[in-house]
Motif scaffolding. Structure first.
Motif, PDB file in Angstrom:
ATOM      1  N   SER A  51      -0.398  10.916  70.196  1.00  0.00           N
ATOM      2  CA  SER A  51      -1.139   9.673  70.420  1.00  0.00           C
ATOM      3  C   SER A  51      -0.238   8.453  70.327  1.00  0.00           C
ATOM      4  O   SER A  51      -0.633   7.358  70.749  1.00  0.00           O
ATOM      5  CB  SER A  51      -2.267   9.542  69.398  1.00  0.00           C
ATOM      6  OG  SER A  51      -3.225  10.565  69.559  1.00  0.00           O
ATOM      7  N   TYR A  54       0.084   7.031  73.736  1.00  0.00           N
ATOM      8  CA  TYR A  54      -1.095   6.281  74.194  1.00  0.00           C
ATOM      9  C   TYR A  54      -1.080   4.882  73.615  1.00  0.00           C
ATOM     10  O   TYR A  54      -1.246   3.887  74.337  1.00  0.00           O
ATOM     11  CB  TYR A  54      -2.374   7.019  73.792  1.00  0.00           C
ATOM     12  CG  TYR A  54      -3.615   6.207  74.078  1.00  0.00           C
ATOM     13  CD1 TYR A  54      -4.155   6.167  75.356  1.00  0.00           C
ATOM     14  CD2 TYR A  54      -4.236   5.466  73.077  1.00  0.00           C
ATOM     15  CE1 TYR A  54      -5.277   5.405  75.636  1.00  0.00           C
ATOM     16  CE2 TYR A  54      -5.367   4.703  73.342  1.00  0.00           C
ATOM     17  CZ  TYR A  54      -5.879   4.674  74.619  1.00  0.00           C
ATOM     18  OH  TYR A  54      -6.988   3.914  74.884  1.00  0.00           O
ATOM     19  N   TRP A  55      -0.895   4.788  72.290  1.00  0.00           N
ATOM     20  CA  TRP A  55      -0.939   3.478  71.643  1.00  0.00           C
ATOM     21  C   TRP A  55       0.236   2.606  72.073  1.00  0.00           C
ATOM     22  O   TRP A  55       0.101   1.376  72.189  1.00  0.00           O
ATOM     23  CB  TRP A  55      -0.975   3.641  70.130  1.00  0.00           C
ATOM     24  CG  TRP A  55      -2.296   4.113  69.624  1.00  0.00           C
ATOM     25  CD1 TRP A  55      -2.578   5.318  69.049  1.00  0.00           C
ATOM     26  CD2 TRP A  55      -3.530   3.389  69.644  1.00  0.00           C
ATOM     27  NE1 TRP A  55      -3.904   5.398  68.719  1.00  0.00           N
ATOM     28  CE2 TRP A  55      -4.515   4.233  69.072  1.00  0.00           C
ATOM     29  CE3 TRP A  55      -3.900   2.131  70.105  1.00  0.00           C
ATOM     30  CZ2 TRP A  55      -5.845   3.833  68.936  1.00  0.00           C
ATOM     31  CZ3 TRP A  55      -5.231   1.731  69.977  1.00  0.00           C
ATOM     32  CH2 TRP A  55      -6.182   2.577  69.404  1.00  0.00           C
ATOM     33  N   ALA A 147     -13.709   8.319  69.441  1.00  0.00           N
ATOM     34  CA  ALA A 147     -13.600   9.542  70.236  1.00  0.00           C
ATOM     35  C   ALA A 147     -14.795  10.418  69.908  1.00  0.00           C
ATOM     36  O   ALA A 147     -15.300  10.386  68.785  1.00  0.00           O
ATOM     37  CB  ALA A 147     -12.302  10.273  69.925  1.00  0.00           C
ATOM     38  N   GLN A 333      -9.376   1.842  79.363  1.00  0.00           N
ATOM     39  CA  GLN A 333      -8.704   2.368  78.176  1.00  0.00           C
ATOM     40  C   GLN A 333      -9.460   3.573  77.614  1.00  0.00           C
ATOM     41  O   GLN A 333      -8.858   4.583  77.235  1.00  0.00           O
ATOM     42  CB  GLN A 333      -8.589   1.285  77.099  1.00  0.00           C
ATOM     43  CG  GLN A 333      -7.538   0.232  77.360  1.00  0.00           C
ATOM     44  CD  GLN A 333      -7.953  -0.724  78.467  1.00  0.00           C
ATOM     45  OE1 GLN A 333      -7.456  -0.653  79.600  1.00  0.00           O
ATOM     46  NE2 GLN A 333      -8.864  -1.624  78.163  1.00  0.00           N
ATOM     47  N   PHE A 337      -7.897   7.467  77.417  1.00  0.00           N
ATOM     48  CA  PHE A 337      -7.781   8.243  76.186  1.00  0.00           C
ATOM     49  C   PHE A 337      -8.586   9.538  76.284  1.00  0.00           C
ATOM     50  O   PHE A 337      -8.104  10.613  75.898  1.00  0.00           O
ATOM     51  CB  PHE A 337      -8.262   7.417  74.996  1.00  0.00           C
ATOM     52  CG  PHE A 337      -8.139   8.143  73.691  1.00  0.00           C
ATOM     53  CD1 PHE A 337      -6.942   8.146  73.003  1.00  0.00           C
ATOM     54  CD2 PHE A 337      -9.205   8.846  73.166  1.00  0.00           C
ATOM     55  CE1 PHE A 337      -6.804   8.843  71.806  1.00  0.00           C
ATOM     56  CE2 PHE A 337      -9.091   9.543  71.973  1.00  0.00           C
ATOM     57  CZ  PHE A 337      -7.882   9.537  71.296  1.00  0.00           C
ATOM     58  N   ASP A 340      -6.791  11.993  78.513  1.00  0.00           N
ATOM     59  CA  ASP A 340      -5.537  12.477  77.929  1.00  0.00           C
ATOM     60  C   ASP A 340      -5.771  13.599  76.924  1.00  0.00           C
ATOM     61  O   ASP A 340      -4.963  14.527  76.822  1.00  0.00           O
ATOM     62  CB  ASP A 340      -4.795  11.336  77.230  1.00  0.00           C
ATOM     63  CG  ASP A 340      -4.082  10.414  78.203  1.00  0.00           C
ATOM     64  OD1 ASP A 340      -4.015  10.748  79.404  1.00  0.00           O
ATOM     65  OD2 ASP A 340      -3.592   9.353  77.759  1.00  0.00           O
ATOM     66  N   TYR A 341      -6.883  13.505  76.187  1.00  0.00           N
ATOM     67  CA  TYR A 341      -7.087  14.435  75.075  1.00  0.00           C
ATOM     68  C   TYR A 341      -8.352  15.283  75.215  1.00  0.00           C
ATOM     69  O   TYR A 341      -8.816  15.869  74.242  1.00  0.00           O
ATOM     70  CB  TYR A 341      -7.102  13.659  73.752  1.00  0.00           C
ATOM     71  CG  TYR A 341      -5.766  12.995  73.513  1.00  0.00           C
ATOM     72  CD1 TYR A 341      -4.657  13.753  73.133  1.00  0.00           C
ATOM     73  CD2 TYR A 341      -5.588  11.639  73.729  1.00  0.00           C
ATOM     74  CE1 TYR A 341      -3.418  13.161  72.951  1.00  0.00           C
ATOM     75  CE2 TYR A 341      -4.344  11.034  73.558  1.00  0.00           C
ATOM     76  CZ  TYR A 341      -3.264  11.809  73.170  1.00  0.00           C
ATOM     77  OH  TYR A 341      -2.030  11.227  73.008  1.00  0.00           O
TER      78      TYR A 341
END
Length: 422
Positions: A51, A54-55, A147, A333, A337, A340-341
């Motif tokens: 992560s 990502y950040w 999430a 955004q 995220f 991505d996960y």
């Protein structure tokens, strides 16, 4: 108090001749010299998908538009992040924001901003309704969902085809399929991970399928309800007792090991969240997913899980925190995220895009379950203690010498004590 609108902010500072000082409030000009600290959890499995990446991308974009604000993000594994934040809070030095697994204790201690202190009205209103509700204490939202995921039942298509089976919709069909898979030599006809890693998830999924759960409709703990006792007794007698849950005892089987066994082709059926999709695809396992079977038909509800963004009052950077979080919860955004996960969006706008997008087809079964999902009672400050007790005890309920009534009764007693202590 609602975070000030941009128009009110401009008007107020213009009257004071301070318009040039708004770089930290999201106007993209001037320089306030503010640094916001965020501690976040790592959703990756290694360096390549940490992560941190990502950040890093997100904060680079934000800081380019807000030259007076620096975002300092520290990413910790899920094994460490909650402890790290707690130690910082106990030392009187909380970060500005923490993206963690719980919020209730900090809110009860008066350490957190309310969501409507920091978020703009459109952003707060965009949260998926049941996730927003789960972030509330006494009707006030402190936990901002970051999430989410739901659970469905996975099955190995190859093993099912070899045994001539169709996916189950009821407990009895599930047990019959498991028996047929056992006769075919499958190691884990049904993988039942009640080990300490995440026993609370598998347990709640089963209790919901039996029309029970951790709390009743009034939000009061009800571990020892008739519905819950029936469900755990059925598991003990019809699955575990008949040797249909594999060579490892449920109380010793962790979720990660169950997932690994599924991706190795050794599991016929198990409950899983979205990340198992990618894991199975990487290993070349042919699988299908169906809603969780219930006692007499498809389960009325599935387990929903959310992780939380929190904003601490200590620094006093309310407006700067709010502006950054408005950016974090932008549709693009949130979608990035989630994709991505392999997680579900926490906002309605991003969920609508995912529901229509061909690239998100593999997540649609989980997204379809979200409207009926029920979450852990995370708004209770007692939940941390109760959760820990579930992980330690529930596996004993289905062991050969275990008693569902006794274990559920002990869990209820623990829950009542924990509630009283708070």
């Amino acid at each position: 108090m609602q975070r000030r609108s941009l128009a009110r902010t401009i008007a107020a500072v213009s009257a004071l001749g301070l318009t040039g000082a708004l770089g930290g409030c999201g106007l993209g000009t001037g320089s306030s010299g503010i640094t916001l600290e965020l501690i976040a959890a790592d959703y990756g499995t290694g360096v390549d998908d940490s992560s941190k990446k990502y950040w890093a991308a997100l904060t680079e974009e934000y800081e380019a538009e807000h030259p007076g604000v620096r975002i300092d993000v520290t990413v910790h594994s899920w094994n460490d992040v909650d402890r790290e934040v707690k130690e910082r809070v106990d030392a009187g030095d909380p970060p500005d924001m923490a993206q963690i697994g719980a919020y209730a204790d900090y809110a009860a201690d008066g350490l957190l901003y309310k969501a409507d202190d920091v978020l703009s009205i459109p952003v707060q209103a965009d949260f998926v309704s049941q996730l927003a509700t789960a972030g509330q204490i006494a009707g006030v939202q402190y936990g901002m969902p970051f999430a989410s995921s739901t659970r469905v039942m996975f099955y190995n298509k190859t093993l099912f085809e070899e045994a001539g089976l169709t996916p189950p919709t009821t407990w009895d069909e599930l047990a019959a399929n498991a028996q047929a898979l056992k006769e075919e030599g499958v190691k884990y006809p049904y993988a039942l991970p009640l080990g300490p890693e995440e026993a609370q998830a598998e347990t709640m999924q089963w209790l919901l399928s039996g029309k029970g759960g951790y709390t009743d409709t009034m939000g009061i703990y009800g571990f020892d309800s008739a519905q819950n006792t029936r469900t755990v007794t059925w598991l003990k007698d019809e699955l575990v007792g008949k040797g249909l849950t594999g060579p490892v005892a449920p109380g010793e089987l962790d979720r990660a090991d169950a997932f690994a066994a599924f991706t190795a082709g050794d599991v016929g059926m198990l409950n899983g969240h979205p990340s198992l999709v990618g894991m199975a695809e990487q290993k070349g396992v042919e699988f299908g997913t169906v809603p969780t079977p219930g006692a007499s038909g498809e389960s009325r509800a599935t387990l929903g899980v959310a992780d939380w963004m929190t904003a601490f009052k200590k620094s006093g950077h309310r407006d700067e925190i709010g502006d950054f979080l408005d950016f974090v919860y932008g549709k693009d955004q949130v979608l990035a995220f989630s994709r991505d996960y392999d997680l579900l969006p926490v906002t309605t706008s991003a969920s609508r895009v995912m529901a229509r997008s061909a690239e998100d087809e593999k997540l649609r079964p989980f997204l379809d379950q979200l409207p009926t999902a029920e979450l852990y009672p995370v708004g209770k400050t007692s939940w941390a203690d109760v959760n820990a007790e579930i992980k330690q005890r529930i596996g004993k309920a289905v062991s050969p010498n275990g008693s569902p009534e006794d274990v559920l009764g002990r869990l209820q007693a623990t829950a009542v004590r924990a509630e009283s202590a708070r």
